[in-house]
Design an enzyme around this catalytic site. Structure first.
Site, PDB file in Angstrom:
ATOM      1  N   ASP A  10      23.162  48.484  46.822  1.00  0.00           N
ATOM      2  CA  ASP A  10      24.229  49.319  47.395  1.00  0.00           C
ATOM      3  C   ASP A  10      25.423  48.463  47.832  1.00  0.00           C
ATOM      4  O   ASP A  10      26.512  48.983  48.055  1.00  0.00           O
ATOM      5  CB  ASP A  10      23.704  50.072  48.638  1.00  0.00           C
ATOM      6  CG  ASP A  10      23.333  51.517  48.354  1.00  0.00           C
ATOM      7  OD1 ASP A  10      23.898  52.109  47.423  1.00  0.00           O
ATOM      8  OD2 ASP A  10      22.476  52.059  49.093  1.00  0.00           O
ATOM      9  N   GLN A  55      18.474  55.472  51.352  1.00  0.00           N
ATOM     10  CA  GLN A  55      19.471  56.534  51.327  1.00  0.00           C
ATOM     11  C   GLN A  55      19.937  56.854  52.748  1.00  0.00           C
ATOM     12  O   GLN A  55      19.120  57.025  53.656  1.00  0.00           O
ATOM     13  CB  GLN A  55      18.887  57.785  50.647  1.00  0.00           C
ATOM     14  CG  GLN A  55      19.891  58.901  50.426  1.00  0.00           C
ATOM     15  CD  GLN A  55      20.994  58.533  49.429  1.00  0.00           C
ATOM     16  OE1 GLN A  55      20.780  57.752  48.502  1.00  0.00           O
ATOM     17  NE2 GLN A  55      22.177  59.080  49.626  1.00  0.00           N
ATOM     18  N   LYS A  72      19.804  59.760  41.166  1.00  0.00           N
ATOM     19  CA  LYS A  72      19.618  58.318  40.959  1.00  0.00           C
ATOM     20  C   LYS A  72      18.367  58.062  40.107  1.00  0.00           C
ATOM     21  O   LYS A  72      18.384  57.219  39.210  1.00  0.00           O
ATOM     22  CB  LYS A  72      19.538  57.584  42.317  1.00  0.00           C
ATOM     23  CG  LYS A  72      20.896  57.513  43.014  1.00  0.00           C
ATOM     24  CD  LYS A  72      20.824  57.022  44.451  1.00  0.00           C
ATOM     25  CE  LYS A  72      22.206  57.157  45.100  1.00  0.00           C
ATOM     26  NZ  LYS A  72      22.258  56.735  46.511  1.00  0.00           N
TER      27      LYS A  72
HETATM   28  N1  GUN Z   1      24.735  58.117  51.367  1.00  0.00           N
HETATM   29  C1  GUN Z   1      25.916  58.506  50.828  1.00  0.00           C
HETATM   30  N2  GUN Z   1      26.317  57.645  49.867  1.00  0.00           N
HETATM   31  C2  GUN Z   1      25.364  56.683  49.797  1.00  0.00           C
HETATM   32  C3  GUN Z   1      25.201  55.536  48.977  1.00  0.00           C
HETATM   33  O1  GUN Z   1      26.044  55.190  48.138  1.00  0.00           O
HETATM   34  N3  GUN Z   1      24.068  54.810  49.199  1.00  0.00           N
HETATM   35  C4  GUN Z   1      23.156  55.145  50.129  1.00  0.00           C
HETATM   36  N4  GUN Z   1      22.095  54.352  50.278  1.00  0.00           N
HETATM   37  N5  GUN Z   1      23.278  56.211  50.909  1.00  0.00           N
HETATM   38  C5  GUN Z   1      24.376  56.983  50.744  1.00  0.00           C
END
Ligand code: GUN
Length: 291
Positions: free
Chosen positions: A119, A96, A52
């Site tokens: 998200d 996350q 990211k």
């Molecule tokens: N863990 C697995 N996929 C995601 C996601 O798209 N966003 C976040 N914040 N955590 C995750």
């Protein structure tokens, strides 16, 4: 059969975002700024967050990574969320997942300001999406929809079967695919308690597999000419690979691919699009704040 190249499509979209950001900066606006909170040292989460941050660089965004050990208290994490909510220099942020077990994940998600929830996990964004209002959409289903659109795959009036009912993929995917002016499809969601699941899958014009069960979808579950989207990314031990594992999708690719009109590979299909949609959501957040 056409292989849907998520890596290439994601690279094109990131280049489009970069161009727009360069224009924003030339117009005297500041760069979009994404912050990420990472708790602990889960291998998958470390990789996702690293990617990211790299995607932010590729798009010309500013990024901030806030790292905490997994003994952080829920109160400390909520205070950090609050700080980012009120930081005018941050357009959007993510926490996350998964979080350590002593922290109430839903409580943390609901503490994020919906206007910064890139998200799209906050109930306000989920609810707005369900009734077709502007919102931040969950990145994985948004990325799948974008792939279908960019490959010119007709969804209107077609039968879409979604395998899996998770909050971050299955449910929002069903919402997008049924939404008027988006998928416009006839949608069916199958899960662990569905009867005749194999036969139901075989009725799909578009089959989205998101159950996290390696190679679950076999050729007999796929209608000839169907579009198959594989969301699975399970780490399977593999001593022949440098990292000691390989990523396995939910689809038995070798036997399913010859039956399809379109199929996504794993890796290189849905995965790269997910991070790319997080970038698009962050750009959207920044535009809402600077314009
Ligand atoms: N863990 C697995 N996929 C995601 C996601 O798209 N966003 C976040 N914040 N955590 C995750």
């Amino acid at each position: 059969m056409t292989l849907i190249d998520g890596k290439q499509t994601a690279a094109e979209i990131k280049a489009e975002i970069k161009q727009e950001v360069d224009q924003m900066v030339a117009d005297g606006k500041r760069r979009p700024h994404l912050a990420a909170i990472l708790v602990g040292h889960d291998g998958g989460s470390e990789t996702y967050v690293k990617n990211k941050v790299l995607a932010c660089e590729a798009c010309g965004f500013e990024s901030t990574l806030l790292r905490f050990e997994d003994d952080i208290t829920e109160g400390e994490l909520l205070a950090t969320v609050e700080r980012l909510n009120s930081d005018a220099a941050v357009d959007g942020f993510i926490v996350q997942l998964p979080l350590p077990r002593h922290i109430d994940e839903q409580r943390v998600i609901e503490a994020i300001s919906p206007g910064k929830d890139v998200d799209g996990f906050h109930p306000i964004n989920v609810g707005r999406m369900v009734i077709g209002l502007p919102c931040f959409m969950s990145a994985t289903p948004k990325g799948i929809y974008e792939l279908l659109r960019r490959y010119g795959i007709e969804t209107r009036g077609r039968k879409c079967v979604i395998l899996g009912r998770s909050n971050i993929v299955g449910k929002p995917m069903a919402t997008i695919m049924m939404q008027k002016a988006l998928g416009d499809a006839t949608v069916e969601v199958c899960h662990s308690h569905s009867q005749n699941l194999r036969e139901e899958c075989a009725t799909a014009d578009i089959l989205v597999a998101a159950i996290g069960s390696p190679e679950f979808v076999t050729a007999d579950m796929v209608k000839p000419g169907a579009v198959v989207i594989d969301v699975g990314t399970t780490r399977v031990p593999d001593a022949t690979r440098p990292r000691g594992y390989r990523l396995s999708g939910d689809v038995k690719f070798d036997e399913v691919a010859p039956r399809c009109s379109f199929i996504t590979p794993v890796p290189g299909g849905v995965g790269p699009m997910t991070i790319c949609m997080l970038m698009l959501n962050t750009l959207q957040a920044a535009k809402q704040r600077v314009s």
